[in-house]
Design a protein around this motif. Sequence first.
Motif, PDB file in Angstrom:
ATOM      1  N   MET A  50       0.840  -1.195   0.000  1.00 24.20           N
ATOM      2  CA  MET A  50       0.000   0.000   0.000  1.00 24.20           C
ATOM      3  C   MET A  50       0.878   1.250   0.000  1.00 24.20           C
ATOM      4  N   GLU A  51       0.654   2.114  -0.994  1.00 24.14           N
ATOM      5  CA  GLU A  51       1.504   3.280  -1.219  1.00 24.14           C
ATOM      6  C   GLU A  51       0.768   4.560  -0.814  1.00 24.14           C
ATOM      7  N   PRO A  52       1.311   5.323   0.151  1.00 17.01           N
ATOM      8  CA  PRO A  52       0.651   6.566   0.581  1.00 17.01           C
ATOM      9  C   PRO A  52       0.675   7.601  -0.538  1.00 17.01           C
ATOM     10  N   LYS A  53      -0.455   7.810  -1.164  1.00 17.17           N
ATOM     11  CA  LYS A  53      -0.462   8.588  -2.407  1.00 17.17           C
ATOM     12  C   LYS A  53      -0.095  10.051  -2.202  1.00 17.17           C
ATOM     13  N   ARG A  54      -0.344  10.594  -0.998  1.00 18.42           N
ATOM     14  CA  ARG A  54       0.008  12.001  -0.813  1.00 18.42           C
ATOM     15  C   ARG A  54       1.519  12.208  -0.729  1.00 18.42           C
ATOM     16  N   LEU A  55       2.279  11.121  -0.614  1.00 22.73           N
ATOM     17  CA  LEU A  55       3.739  11.225  -0.607  1.00 22.73           C
ATOM     18  C   LEU A  55       4.353  11.025  -1.990  1.00 22.73           C
ATOM     19  N   TYR A  56       3.548  10.642  -2.984  1.00 25.54           N
ATOM     20  CA  TYR A  56       4.090  10.273  -4.291  1.00 25.54           C
ATOM     21  C   TYR A  56       5.089  11.302  -4.829  1.00 25.54           C
ATOM     22  N   ARG A  57       4.697  12.570  -4.807  1.00 28.79           N
ATOM     23  CA  ARG A  57       5.573  13.621  -5.335  1.00 28.79           C
ATOM     24  C   ARG A  57       5.903  14.665  -4.270  1.00 28.79           C
ATOM     25  N   ALA A  58       5.691  14.310  -3.008  1.00 23.30           N
ATOM     26  CA  ALA A  58       5.832  15.299  -1.931  1.00 23.30           C
ATOM     27  C   ALA A  58       7.276  15.717  -1.708  1.00 23.30           C
ATOM     28  N   SER A  59       8.203  14.788  -1.847  1.00 26.35           N
ATOM     29  CA  SER A  59       9.608  15.108  -1.607  1.00 26.35           C
ATOM     30  C   SER A  59      10.482  14.056  -2.275  1.00 26.35           C
ATOM     31  N   VAL A  60      11.764  14.332  -2.341  1.00 27.47           N
ATOM     32  CA  VAL A  60      12.707  13.371  -2.912  1.00 27.47           C
ATOM     33  C   VAL A  60      13.678  12.923  -1.829  1.00 27.47           C
ATOM     34  N   GLY A  61      14.275  11.759  -2.043  1.00 23.86           N
ATOM     35  CA  GLY A  61      15.264  11.238  -1.113  1.00 23.86           C
ATOM     36  C   GLY A  61      16.330  10.459  -1.855  1.00 23.86           C
ATOM     37  N   GLU A  62      17.420  10.164  -1.169  1.00 25.15           N
ATOM     38  CA  GLU A  62      18.506   9.388  -1.756  1.00 25.15           C
ATOM     39  C   GLU A  62      18.106   7.907  -1.805  1.00 25.15           C
ATOM     40  N   VAL A  63      18.171   7.321  -3.001  1.00 26.06           N
ATOM     41  CA  VAL A  63      17.801   5.923  -3.201  1.00 26.06           C
ATOM     42  C   VAL A  63      18.915   5.229  -3.983  1.00 26.06           C
ATOM     43  N   PRO A  64      19.413   4.096  -3.499  1.00 27.82           N
ATOM     44  CA  PRO A  64      20.433   3.369  -4.272  1.00 27.82           C
ATOM     45  C   PRO A  64      19.882   2.928  -5.625  1.00 27.82           C
ATOM     46  N   GLU A  65      20.668   3.089  -6.661  1.00 25.04           N
ATOM     47  CA  GLU A  65      20.248   2.599  -7.976  1.00 25.04           C
ATOM     48  C   GLU A  65      20.454   1.096  -8.086  1.00 25.04           C
ATOM     49  N   ASP A  66      21.270   0.530  -7.198  1.00 28.89           N
ATOM     50  CA  ASP A  66      21.502  -0.911  -7.188  1.00 28.89           C
ATOM     51  C   ASP A  66      20.315  -1.645  -6.570  1.00 28.89           C
ATOM     52  N   ASP A  67      20.323  -2.957  -6.728  1.00 33.82           N
ATOM     53  CA  ASP A  67      19.303  -3.837  -6.165  1.00 33.82           C
ATOM     54  C   ASP A  67      19.502  -3.954  -4.650  1.00 33.82           C
ATOM     55  N   TYR A  68      18.457  -3.774  -3.870  1.00 40.82           N
ATOM     56  CA  TYR A  68      18.523  -4.005  -2.426  1.00 40.82           C
ATOM     57  C   TYR A  68      17.128  -4.312  -1.900  1.00 40.82           C
ATOM     58  N   GLU A  69      17.069  -4.968  -0.759  1.00 44.05           N
ATOM     59  CA  GLU A  69      15.801  -5.308  -0.125  1.00 44.05           C
ATOM     60  C   GLU A  69      15.821  -4.859   1.329  1.00 44.05           C
ATOM     61  N   LEU A  70      14.638  -4.579   1.862  1.00 45.17           N
ATOM     62  CA  LEU A  70      14.468  -4.293   3.278  1.00 45.17           C
ATOM     63  C   LEU A  70      13.572  -5.371   3.880  1.00 45.17           C
ATOM     64  N   PRO A  71      13.766  -5.730   5.140  1.00 48.19           N
ATOM     65  CA  PRO A  71      13.031  -6.872   5.718  1.00 48.19           C
ATOM     66  C   PRO A  71      11.544  -6.592   5.904  1.00 48.19           C
ATOM     67  N   LEU A  72      10.716  -7.568   5.560  1.00 50.74           N
ATOM     68  CA  LEU A  72       9.282  -7.486   5.809  1.00 50.74           C
ATOM     69  C   LEU A  72       8.998  -7.960   7.238  1.00 50.74           C
ATOM     70  N   GLY A  73       8.007  -7.367   7.872  1.00 51.70           N
ATOM     71  CA  GLY A  73       7.626  -7.790   9.211  1.00 51.70           C
ATOM     72  C   GLY A  73       8.507  -7.239  10.307  1.00 51.70           C
ATOM     73  N   LYS A  74       9.353  -6.260   9.977  1.00 48.72           N
ATOM     74  CA  LYS A  74      10.276  -5.702  10.964  1.00 48.72           C
ATOM     75  C   LYS A  74      10.088  -4.188  11.043  1.00 48.72           C
ATOM     76  N   ALA A  75       9.719  -3.698  12.236  1.00 44.59           N
ATOM     77  CA  ALA A  75       9.579  -2.259  12.442  1.00 44.59           C
ATOM     78  C   ALA A  75      10.953  -1.608  12.528  1.00 44.59           C
ATOM     79  N   GLU A  76      10.973  -0.292  12.377  1.00 46.14           N
ATOM     80  CA  GLU A  76      12.233   0.450  12.463  1.00 46.14           C
ATOM     81  C   GLU A  76      12.109   1.561  13.503  1.00 46.14           C
ATOM     82  N   VAL A  77      13.028   1.577  14.450  1.00 45.04           N
ATOM     83  CA  VAL A  77      13.085   2.658  15.426  1.00 45.04           C
ATOM     84  C   VAL A  77      13.820   3.833  14.786  1.00 45.04           C
TER      85      VAL A  77
END
Length: 325
Positions: free
Chosen positions: A172-199
């Motif tokens: 589920m993608e928060p649509k109001r954030l779609y074009r709200a701002s930009v951030g640094e994103v690796p162009e390489d392949d990477y994954e983040l863990p599912l089911g794990k919260a982040e402090v």
Amino acid sequence: MAKMNLLQAINNALVTAMTENEKVMVFGEDVGHFGGVFRATSNLQEKFGKARCFNTPLTEQGIIGFANGLASQGSVPVAEIQFGDYIFPAFDQIVNETAKFRYRSGGQYSCGTLTIRTPYGGGIAGGHYHSQSPEAYFAHTPGLKIVIPRNPYQAKGLLLASIRDDNPVLFMEPKRLYRASVGEVPEDDYELPLGKAEVLKEGSDITLLAWGAQIEIIEKAAEMAEKDGVSCEIIDLRSILPWDADTVADSVMKTGRLLINHEAPLTGGFASEIAATIQERCFLYLESPISRVCGMDVPYPLAHEKEYMPDHLKTYEAIKRTLSY
């Protein structure tokens, strides 16, 4: 690294997944040459051809039924539902077929390679048919995973992990954030863990918990509270199903207080499940009742959208009430 907004990060993740695995295909309403109503799938058809990125008829039940069949036969479908509000005609397919196919067939078949992408939430003056947050409806369904990113970096890593996970995922993608701002994103392949919260920030007085676009809201409220000397711990849940109760419980046992913020209505919202679990696990550590700052129990109002939203001011007031209990 490259600067991307949320839409560009999602598009980049789809390009990465489709390049790496020829079984990945993308389809939905207007996703082909048009690139989808938000342009998340722009240029995919040109890159990968009409066999791997194509438009469907305007039938959500048909989109997910078709996706279930593809997934059960070895393809890796990424199906787009144009708005989260439109997902309800496909509800039966998702909860009775997608989620249960592995169990129902004794493990002979599975829809585990299916990812369902959908924009959700308000804040764009979309009215009551283009602004709803339906995550709690699906959180009651064993066999699904539900993932919600808060920024472009999270979106790419979580989407790639979702596509490659061996379970059906509702992304589920928060649509109001779609074009709200930009951030640094690796162009390489990477994954983040599912089911794990982040402090995101450690604190000692109160735990603030949210997901998606509401992370920005609790961060603003925390800034206000910290001017009053309140130390806020901030957690992004990231996955609604399964959700990381351990990380939340560890935080609450430290701070003694919990505030949960989500945009969906209060009654039956996923904050209810979190509150019930945390009071069971952390009862003797709690210094005050668990607070929920949520949307109102009304159809999403166009004219009164600002009044409906659980914004930083409502959150700040709830922090003060919780601390003074």
